[in-house]
Design a protein around this motif. Structure first.
Motif, PDB file in Angstrom:
ATOM      1  N   VAL A   1       0.835  -1.201   0.000  1.00 26.39           N
ATOM      2  CA  VAL A   1       0.000   0.000   0.000  1.00 26.39           C
ATOM      3  C   VAL A   1       0.869   1.249   0.000  1.00 26.39           C
ATOM      4  N   PHE A   2       2.170   1.103   0.249  1.00 24.52           N
ATOM      5  CA  PHE A   2       3.107   2.214   0.124  1.00 24.52           C
ATOM      6  C   PHE A   2       3.678   2.160  -1.286  1.00 24.52           C
ATOM      7  N   ASN A   3       3.162   2.997  -2.177  1.00 21.79           N
ATOM      8  CA  ASN A   3       3.556   2.977  -3.583  1.00 21.79           C
ATOM      9  C   ASN A   3       4.879   3.721  -3.735  1.00 21.79           C
ATOM     10  N   ARG A   4       5.964   2.972  -3.698  1.00 20.59           N
ATOM     11  CA  ARG A   4       7.297   3.557  -3.763  1.00 20.59           C
ATOM     12  C   ARG A   4       8.094   2.844  -4.859  1.00 20.59           C
ATOM     13  N   SER A   5       9.221   3.420  -5.194  1.00 25.17           N
ATOM     14  CA  SER A   5      10.057   2.801  -6.224  1.00 25.17           C
ATOM     15  C   SER A   5      10.510   1.418  -5.801  1.00 25.17           C
ATOM     16  N   TYR A   6      10.670   1.194  -4.497  1.00 27.96           N
ATOM     17  CA  TYR A   6      11.151  -0.099  -4.022  1.00 27.96           C
ATOM     18  C   TYR A   6      10.035  -1.134  -3.876  1.00 27.96           C
ATOM     19  N   THR A   7       8.781  -0.759  -4.119  1.00 27.91           N
ATOM     20  CA  THR A   7       7.687  -1.743  -4.118  1.00 27.91           C
ATOM     21  C   THR A   7       7.053  -1.903  -5.497  1.00 27.91           C
ATOM     22  N   LEU A   8       7.665  -1.346  -6.521  1.00 30.58           N
ATOM     23  CA  LEU A   8       7.096  -1.351  -7.865  1.00 30.58           C
ATOM     24  C   LEU A   8       7.757  -2.402  -8.742  1.00 30.58           C
ATOM     25  N   SER A   9       6.931  -3.293  -9.307  1.00 30.07           N
ATOM     26  CA  SER A   9       7.400  -4.220 -10.340  1.00 30.07           C
ATOM     27  C   SER A   9       7.062  -3.626 -11.704  1.00 30.07           C
ATOM     28  N   PRO A  10       7.994  -3.620 -12.644  1.00 31.15           N
ATOM     29  CA  PRO A  10       7.740  -3.001 -13.952  1.00 31.15           C
ATOM     30  C   PRO A  10       6.708  -3.783 -14.768  1.00 31.15           C
ATOM     31  N   SER A  11       6.239  -3.165 -15.824  1.00 36.72           N
ATOM     32  CA  SER A  11       5.390  -3.864 -16.786  1.00 36.72           C
ATOM     33  C   SER A  11       6.219  -4.917 -17.508  1.00 36.72           C
ATOM     34  N   TRP A  12       5.537  -5.914 -18.080  1.00 41.86           N
ATOM     35  CA  TRP A  12       6.261  -6.983 -18.768  1.00 41.86           C
ATOM     36  C   TRP A  12       5.355  -7.630 -19.809  1.00 41.86           C
ATOM     37  N   ASP A  13       5.969  -8.372 -20.707  1.00 42.08           N
ATOM     38  CA  ASP A  13       5.193  -9.079 -21.725  1.00 42.08           C
ATOM     39  C   ASP A  13       5.790 -10.461 -21.949  1.00 42.08           C
ATOM     40  N   GLN A  14       5.023 -11.284 -22.681  1.00 44.00           N
ATOM     41  CA  GLN A  14       5.426 -12.683 -22.872  1.00 44.00           C
ATOM     42  C   GLN A  14       4.799 -13.205 -24.156  1.00 44.00           C
ATOM     43  N   ILE A  15       5.547 -14.044 -24.865  1.00 39.34           N
ATOM     44  CA  ILE A  15       5.061 -14.700 -26.083  1.00 39.34           C
ATOM     45  C   ILE A  15       5.104 -16.207 -25.863  1.00 39.34           C
ATOM     46  N   ASP A  16       3.986 -16.885 -26.121  1.00 41.64           N
ATOM     47  CA  ASP A  16       3.884 -18.336 -26.038  1.00 41.64           C
ATOM     48  C   ASP A  16       3.454 -18.884 -27.401  1.00 41.64           C
ATOM     49  N   ALA A  17       3.833 -20.114 -27.694  1.00 44.17           N
ATOM     50  CA  ALA A  17       3.442 -20.739 -28.955  1.00 44.17           C
ATOM     51  C   ALA A  17       3.295 -22.237 -28.769  1.00 44.17           C
ATOM     52  N   ARG A  18       2.377 -22.824 -29.562  1.00 44.92           N
ATOM     53  CA  ARG A  18       2.139 -24.272 -29.540  1.00 44.92           C
ATOM     54  C   ARG A  18       1.780 -24.737 -30.954  1.00 44.92           C
ATOM     55  N   ILE A  19       2.144 -25.965 -31.247  1.00 47.23           N
ATOM     56  CA  ILE A  19       1.688 -26.628 -32.473  1.00 47.23           C
ATOM     57  C   ILE A  19       1.136 -27.986 -32.066  1.00 47.23           C
ATOM     58  N   THR A  20      -0.131 -28.208 -32.375  1.00 48.75           N
ATOM     59  CA  THR A  20      -0.806 -29.457 -32.013  1.00 48.75           C
ATOM     60  C   THR A  20      -1.071 -30.264 -33.277  1.00 48.75           C
TER      61      THR A  20
ATOM     62  N   GLU B   1      11.838 -13.239 -21.371  1.00 55.09           N
ATOM     63  CA  GLU B   1      11.708 -11.954 -20.688  1.00 55.09           C
ATOM     64  C   GLU B   1      11.529 -12.161 -19.185  1.00 55.09           C
ATOM     65  N   ILE B   2      11.888 -11.151 -18.412  1.00 53.31           N
ATOM     66  CA  ILE B   2      11.645 -11.162 -16.972  1.00 53.31           C
ATOM     67  C   ILE B   2      10.221 -10.691 -16.733  1.00 53.31           C
ATOM     68  N   GLY B   3       9.405 -11.553 -16.135  1.00 50.70           N
ATOM     69  CA  GLY B   3       8.030 -11.207 -15.795  1.00 50.70           C
ATOM     70  C   GLY B   3       7.828 -11.233 -14.290  1.00 50.70           C
ATOM     71  N   TYR B   4       6.741 -10.602 -13.839  1.00 48.68           N
ATOM     72  CA  TYR B   4       6.516 -10.427 -12.410  1.00 48.68           C
ATOM     73  C   TYR B   4       5.111 -10.894 -12.042  1.00 48.68           C
ATOM     74  N   GLU B   5       5.034 -11.849 -11.098  1.00 47.42           N
ATOM     75  CA  GLU B   5       3.735 -12.356 -10.660  1.00 47.42           C
ATOM     76  C   GLU B   5       2.955 -11.318  -9.863  1.00 47.42           C
ATOM     77  N   GLY B   6       3.637 -10.378  -9.274  1.00 51.19           N
ATOM     78  CA  GLY B   6       2.989  -9.345  -8.474  1.00 51.19           C
ATOM     79  C   GLY B   6       3.951  -8.214  -8.237  1.00 51.19           C
ATOM     80  N   GLY B   7       3.564  -7.299  -7.335  1.00 48.45           N
ATOM     81  CA  GLY B   7       4.423  -6.184  -7.011  1.00 48.45           C
ATOM     82  C   GLY B   7       5.587  -6.597  -6.134  1.00 48.45           C
ATOM     83  N   ALA B   8       6.541  -5.704  -5.992  1.00 52.22           N
ATOM     84  CA  ALA B   8       7.734  -5.970  -5.195  1.00 52.22           C
ATOM     85  C   ALA B   8       7.472  -5.670  -3.721  1.00 52.22           C
ATOM     86  N   THR B   9       8.311  -6.228  -2.865  1.00 49.08           N
ATOM     87  CA  THR B   9       8.293  -5.905  -1.443  1.00 49.08           C
ATOM     88  C   THR B   9       9.614  -5.218  -1.097  1.00 49.08           C
ATOM     89  N   GLY B  10       9.530  -4.244  -0.213  1.00 46.49           N
ATOM     90  CA  GLY B  10      10.722  -3.524   0.197  1.00 46.49           C
ATOM     91  C   GLY B  10      10.994  -3.729   1.676  1.00 46.49           C
TER      92      GLY B  10
END
Length: 889
Positions: A796-815, A835-844
């Motif tokens: 709940v303290f929105n600081r630089s040390y608790t912020l996880s950046p935006s991220w993206d991901q590409i997946d592919a399958r052939i069935t 790419e580095i992805g983030y499940e949630g925000g950071a903790t400081g």
């Protein structure tokens, strides 16, 4: 990132245009769900629902709950902590005395864990339904955020069976099999399914020689058996029993899946006898006594998020786990009587390094006087759980305009959640202790021994009871109009006790006063802090007890533990009211109000020391939603707009100890008085031509605090961060910031406008798949997905040390489906760009190091604050593999 979005959109349009010569159009398959406790088409349910069938999961590659978050608006899940949230409303602690905000149902049986929703893959599960928003009537048990229904595949009337095998990088092997069909007893069918998942190479490299890598090192097994019974035309039943076992290394819920890029603590030069280990990244510094600051030690995670230096490996086990679900239905004329019962028993075990063990480059150091300190801490965390629930409901089954459902519900859970920190490498921790009479007065001057060498030991036990009565009616009062009204009364009770013992070893604060200095020959610096009022909250007899606390604190002279009891209850009336308009067979527009409720609880166990304020009030939410579900000729579109007024969000905080003395940090629950969650969600399935399907979803979620003043940031108690908004100064000193402008005290902050944790403001996902049908009867289906998620905070303290950046991901399958449709081959890859992805925000957290006191000659070193370290929860790296499926019936 824009280039990737452009590429994905261009690819989707190009595929559609190239295949545009085919004029025949397909019909999007109707999906039947039980979101409102009766079978309905997804497009007829006046609730925002995302559903994943086993076929859809195989096609897109949705194997875990984390994968589901990519294609479910508003859903967030931490696989490391097993915490789920929807639209910013979720669980922020693993203390079982506080409930999750998203209700999880395994075959209609409530569970407090999301694990099964991901552990059981498509071979087990028919579909998973995610209901977004408070479900205040039919899913009343703590469903303030929403509900997730996991629906198993059931026994079949005819013999069927299949086997599946997967091999992936990191030496991962998955073997699965299922068989189903009739038994020798008429009317009784069975289903048996099993899974073995093993990975031996970790996602995270450990650079310390001889110590294992970590990150999804797993060895898990699941076996499930089912029986269905059709006694006659009116009476039927079903029962399922699942057995689970984990014997994992550094993998599974609770294990290391985070990245802390902060440097190691800097250690001051006056520490004599500092012994370094070059295996920790201290290249160029010999393993010998050094008297210089070890600036040559480099945390390997600073430059590589998938490297660590650890001599305390994680270990995850799950034992004695049984999951039971059962339902029995009697069909009367126009009414079904249903009894649903089941529960879970398990013993979860986690072992690893403690967060306070920030001495990674150091093997040992020597205090003045010759005492050698081996700074190796290990924690042991366990959950010993069992719960059972009963639900009895009556449901109308006629075709009339008035449909109704009513029922009774009861749930009982018993849990123990012991956690301890030990120093097995330090024999002195076993005792004896300094000045027994001064520190053990509550146990008649005798300090109990500590043979297990634990410096922190907490053993909470709690019973939880929940009961409810509920009812809902759906009235089609006109040809195209329907009204919904529902009410539920819920009552929750939680009672039990907590036992704790805290010791102090080789910390200068233990010896701040002359009477605390060791008197034992040899000067062994171990003291028992359990009975100090600055450590354990112990109101005097006759004074008011803290809210929710049922007994005064007592002390056991044989064990040294302090103990107190808890007992409280909460209740609420919740419900829903909605209006639904269906102007034609392909359009449904709805408006809905729902009130959600989650019981209060306690902040006990894990990281607490019988705190002064363990109690938390219940949460409530008033949610308003309007939505539209529309089927065009080849396009299915679901839209939802929502607004919540969210009261008393339960936020765990650790009030930092800043005096430099013996006062302990206090872990409490803080109720955020008022917050808002509002936003827009879009889900579409576009099937422009035969065999081409494009799935797209987007969500905007503005979840923020509107009222909260006076809360102290554990990572920045003096509120010195440029983004902090201090509102006052407490009487508590902060010696670590004394002399700094604005420092020297703890200061509360104004949190108005701060984002709620783990709620990305924007996220979207797109999947494009096309099926080429072969002349021999087989088919090939390539599938491509792109996921993007906005930045998010972990506090709940929105600081630089608790912020996880935006991220993206590409997946592919052939069935590749072979002729005859018995064999299927799937080539797949996830996070192809690694790419580095983030499940949630950071903790400081404050980063501490050791410096010499330099105030009195001969005093040992002390810990000081050296900055704030951020820890980021990571998604998996690039993974790829091959899966074979074969149906032998």
């Amino acid at each position: 990132m824009r280039h990737r979005i452009h590429l994905m959109v261009s690819t989707a349009i190009s595929v559609a245009l190239l295949a545009g010569a085919a004029e025949a159009q397909t019909t999007i398959e109707e999906l039947v769900v039980t979101a409102e406790r009766r079978e309905q088409s997804l497009q007829d349910v006046p609730v925002a629902v995302t559903a994943f069938t086993s076929e859809k999961r195989d096609l897109i590659g949705i194997n875990t709950v984390a994968d589901m978050t990519n294609f479910t608006p508003g859903l967030q899940y931490s696989s490391q902590l097993d915490r789920t949230s929807l639209r910013g409303v979720g669980r922020l602690t693993n203390v079982h005395a506080a409930d999750g905000a998203v209700a999880i149902y395994n075959d209609a049986v409530y569970t407090s864990s999301t694990v099964l929703a991901g552990a059981k893959g498509p071979i087990f599960v028919d579909r998973v339904e995610v209901l977004r928003g408070p479900q205040g009537t039919l899913y009343g048990r703590n469903s303030i955020g929403g509900a997730i229904n996991v629906v198993s595949k059931r026994p079949t009337d005819e013999m069927s069976g299949e086997i599946r095998a997967t091999y992936a990088n990191y030496n991962r092997t998955v073997l699965e099999g299922a068989v189903s069909g009739p038994t020798m007893i008429p009317g009784v069918n069975f289903r048996l399914v099993a899974n073995w998942d093993k990975q031996t190479e970790g996602w995270i490299e450990n650079i310390v020689p001889g110590y294992p890598d970590e990150g999804n090192i797993i060895d898990t097994k699941i076996v499930e058996g089912q029986l269905s019974f059709e006694f006659n035309d009116n009476f039927e039943g079903w029962v399922s029993v699942s057995l689970l076992k984990w014997d994992n290394g550094g993998g599974g819920p609770g294990s290391r899946q985070t990245w802390t890029p902060a440097p190691y603590p800097t250690y001051s030069s006056p520490i004599a006898g500092l012994v370094m280990n070059p295996g920790y990244g201290c290249s160029g510094i010999p393993t010998a006594v050094v008297n210089a600051s070890p600036m040559g030690c480099v945390n390997p995670a600073v430059n590589d998020p998938r490297k660590i230096a650890s001599t305390v490996p994680y270990k995850v086990r799950l034992e004695d786990t049984v999951v039971v679900a059962s339902e029995w239905i009697y069909h009367f004329d126009n009414i079904d009587l249903k009894y649903i019962t089941g529960g879970t028993r398990y013993h979860y075990y986690l072992r690893g390094p403690t967060p306070v063990d920030q001495t990674a480059p150091i093997t040992s150091y020597t205090l003045p006087g010759g005492l050698v300190i081996n700074p190796r801490y290990e924690f042991d965390y366990q959950e010993i759980e069992q719960w059972w629930s009963h639900e009895l409901n009556l449901t109308s089954t006629h075709d009339g305009p008035l449909q109704w459902l009513g029922g009774l519900y009861y749930f009982h859970e018993t849990y123990d959640q012991p956690v301890f920190t030990e120093m097995k490498s330090q024999a002195q921790v076993a005792g004896p202790f300094g000045v027994p009479g001064a520190l053990c007065a509550r146990t008649f001057g005798v300090c109990a021994p500590n043979a297990n060498q634990r410096i922190y030991d907490n053993r909470p036990h709690l019973d939880i009871e929940s009961s409810a009565v509920f009812g809902q009616i759906d009235w089609e009062f006109a040809e195209t109009w329907k009204m919904t009204l529902g009410l539920r009364y819920s009552k929750d009770k939680k009672y039990g006790y907590e036992e704790v013992r805290v010791l102090c070893f080789a910390v200068a604060a233990c010896f701040a006063a002359p009477e605390l200095n060791p008197v034992i020959p040899g000067g062994i610096p171990v003291v028992d802090l359990t009975q100090l009022p600055t450590v354990v909250s112990s109101p005097a007899a006759g004074t008011p007890l803290p809210k929710g606390v049922s007994t005064y604190t007592t002390y056991d002279p044989a064990s040294g533990f302090a103990r107190r009891g808890y007992d409280d209850s909460w209740s609420a009336v919740t419900g829903t009211a909605g209006l639904q308009w269906e102007p034609d067979d392909d359009t449904m527009i709805y408006g809905r109000y729902s009130r959600g409720y989650k019981a209060g609880g306690y902040r006990i166990g894990i990281d607490t020391v019988l705190g002064a304020a363990p109690f938390t009030d219940e949460e409530t939410a008033d949610a308003f939603e309007i939505g539209m579900k529309k089927n065009f000729a080849n396009l299915q579109t679901n839209v939802a707009i929502f607004h919540y007024s969210y009261q008393n969000a339960q936020v765990p905080l650790t009030v930092a100890s800043t005096s430099g003395g013996l006062a302990q940090a206090q872990s409490i629950f803080y109720n955020i008085p008022e917050a808002i969650s509002q936003g827009f969600e879009l889900e579409t399935i576009w099937q422009p031509i035969d065999n081409l399907q494009i799935l797209f979803n987007y969500s905007y979620n503005d979840a923020h605090i509107t009222e909260s003043i006076g809360t102290v940031d554990p990572a920045d108690p003096a509120a010195l961060d440029p983004q902090a908004r201090p509102v006052g100064t407490t009487t508590t000193t902060d010696v670590f910031t004394a002399g700094v402008p604005g420092g020297g005290f703890q200061r509360g902050q104004n949190l108005d406008g701060q984002h709620l944790p783990n709620a990305a403001k924007n996220k979207f996902a797109i999947n494009v798949n096309y099926t080429w049908e072969m002349a021999d009867g087989g088919s090939v289906t390539p599938s491509l997905s792109y996921i993007w998620r906005d930045e998010q905070y972990g506090s709940v303290f929105n600081r630089s040390y608790t912020l996880s950046p935006s991220w993206d991901q590409i997946d592919a399958r052939i069935t590749w489906l072979m002729p005859g449709e018995k064999m299927k081959i799937i080539l797949w890859g996830k996070n192809l760009a690694d790419e580095i992805g983030y499940e949630g925000g950071a903790t400081g957290l404050r980063r501490a190091g050791v410096v010499n006191r330099n105030t009195l000659a001969g005093q040992p070193p002390i810990n000081v604050v050296q900055g704030i370290a951020s820890t980021y929860p990571l998604t998996p790296p690039r993974t790829f593999g091959i899966e074979l499926q074969y149906k032998f019936f």
